[in-house]
Design a protein around this motif. Structure first.
Motif, PDB file in Angstrom:
ATOM      1  N   UNK A  37     -36.547 -36.529   1.467  1.00  0.00           N
ATOM      2  CA  UNK A  37     -36.779 -36.806   0.056  1.00  0.00           C
ATOM      3  C   UNK A  37     -36.673 -35.483  -0.686  1.00  0.00           C
ATOM      4  N   UNK A  38     -35.904 -35.497  -1.761  1.00  0.00           N
ATOM      5  CA  UNK A  38     -35.743 -34.300  -2.579  1.00  0.00           C
ATOM      6  C   UNK A  38     -36.203 -34.612  -4.004  1.00  0.00           C
ATOM      7  N   UNK A  39     -36.502 -33.570  -4.738  1.00  0.00           N
ATOM      8  CA  UNK A  39     -36.943 -33.756  -6.115  1.00  0.00           C
ATOM      9  C   UNK A  39     -36.460 -32.618  -6.990  1.00  0.00           C
ATOM     10  N   UNK A  94     -27.035 -31.203  -7.782  1.00  0.00           N
ATOM     11  CA  UNK A  94     -27.399 -30.984  -9.177  1.00  0.00           C
ATOM     12  C   UNK A  94     -28.815 -30.426  -9.252  1.00  0.00           C
ATOM     13  N   UNK A  95     -29.770 -31.164  -9.794  1.00  0.00           N
ATOM     14  CA  UNK A  95     -31.138 -30.652  -9.929  1.00  0.00           C
ATOM     15  C   UNK A  95     -32.060 -31.138  -8.807  1.00  0.00           C
ATOM     16  N   UNK A  96     -31.562 -31.927  -7.879  1.00  0.00           N
ATOM     17  CA  UNK A  96     -32.388 -32.463  -6.799  1.00  0.00           C
ATOM     18  C   UNK A  96     -32.383 -31.484  -5.624  1.00  0.00           C
ATOM     19  N   UNK A  97     -33.091 -30.381  -5.775  1.00  0.00           N
ATOM     20  CA  UNK A  97     -33.016 -29.308  -4.790  1.00  0.00           C
ATOM     21  C   UNK A  97     -34.364 -28.919  -4.187  1.00  0.00           C
ATOM     22  N   UNK A 140     -40.257 -25.653  -1.149  1.00  0.00           N
ATOM     23  CA  UNK A 140     -39.020 -25.002  -0.715  1.00  0.00           C
ATOM     24  C   UNK A 140     -37.852 -25.515  -1.539  1.00  0.00           C
ATOM     25  N   UNK A 141     -37.068 -24.596  -2.075  1.00  0.00           N
ATOM     26  CA  UNK A 141     -35.831 -24.894  -2.778  1.00  0.00           C
ATOM     27  C   UNK A 141     -34.722 -24.874  -1.727  1.00  0.00           C
ATOM     28  N   UNK A 142     -34.040 -26.001  -1.542  1.00  0.00           N
ATOM     29  CA  UNK A 142     -33.026 -26.132  -0.491  1.00  0.00           C
ATOM     30  C   UNK A 142     -31.896 -25.116  -0.626  1.00  0.00           C
TER      31      UNK A 142
END
Length: 173
Positions: free
Chosen positions: A167-169, A143-146, A24-26
């Motif tokens: 936790x995001x990545x 930024x890119x942590x979505x 899943x993309x937040x």
């Protein structure tokens, strides 16, 4: 008192073989969440399952990458918080426009990076004028942590309500 166990879809795993069961993309609505093992979206039945065992009425989600304490996502459901409730709470939290005080707490270099993400987001939007009018969102600050990578029980959980760490990545390419 230990935190209730999380539903498999929400659990973080540090093992390379067994990652989070949910992709899943937040920045996207929770309805876009899908199984990690297959491209199929989660069913209504899966989204309606309790997020914890035993069920809780309130679940708090924090994240070390979130710069403000006000960025805590809270899911409430008197019948027991569901997987959908958790995803909705996280999405609502990151899809909120940042405040001026939040913006000015960012250093100039971070403001520049966030502006680049914001500009890219509104330009690729289906309705660029509306997206730009919404202003900088908290999601832009990530930024890119979505990418959702799962949750773990907060080690210092001392409240009656269950608190979990998100936790995001970076998105997989």
């Amino acid at each position: 008192m230990p935190s209730p166990g999380l539903h498999l879809f929400l659990q973080y795993s540090q093992h390379a073989v067994q990652r989070c069961a949910l992709l899943w993309d937040l920045r996207e609505p929770p309805a876009s969440a899908r199984h990690a093992s297959a491209p199929s979206p989660l069913s209504e039945f899966e989204l309606s399952q309790h997020a914890t065992n035993p069920p809780v009425a309130c679940l708090r989600v924090t994240c070390g990458i979130f710069p403000e304490d006000s960025w805590v996502a809270e899911a409430w459901n008197g019948l027991g918080v569901t997987v959908r409730d958790v995803l909705d709470a996280i999405h609502t939290t990151v899809y909120t426009q940042i405040t001026y005080p939040e913006w000015y707490k960012l250093c100039p270099k971070q403001q520049h990076r966030v502006n680049l993400v914001f500009d890219a987001r509104w330009r690729r939007s289906a309705d660029p004028a509306r997206a730009r009018e919404m202003g900088v969102l908290r999601a832009d600050c990530l930024l890119r942590h979505v990418s959702f990578a799962g949750m773990t029980a907060a080690p210092d959980n001392k409240s009656e309500d269950s608190t979990y760490l998100l936790t995001v990545g970076h998105p997989k390419r």
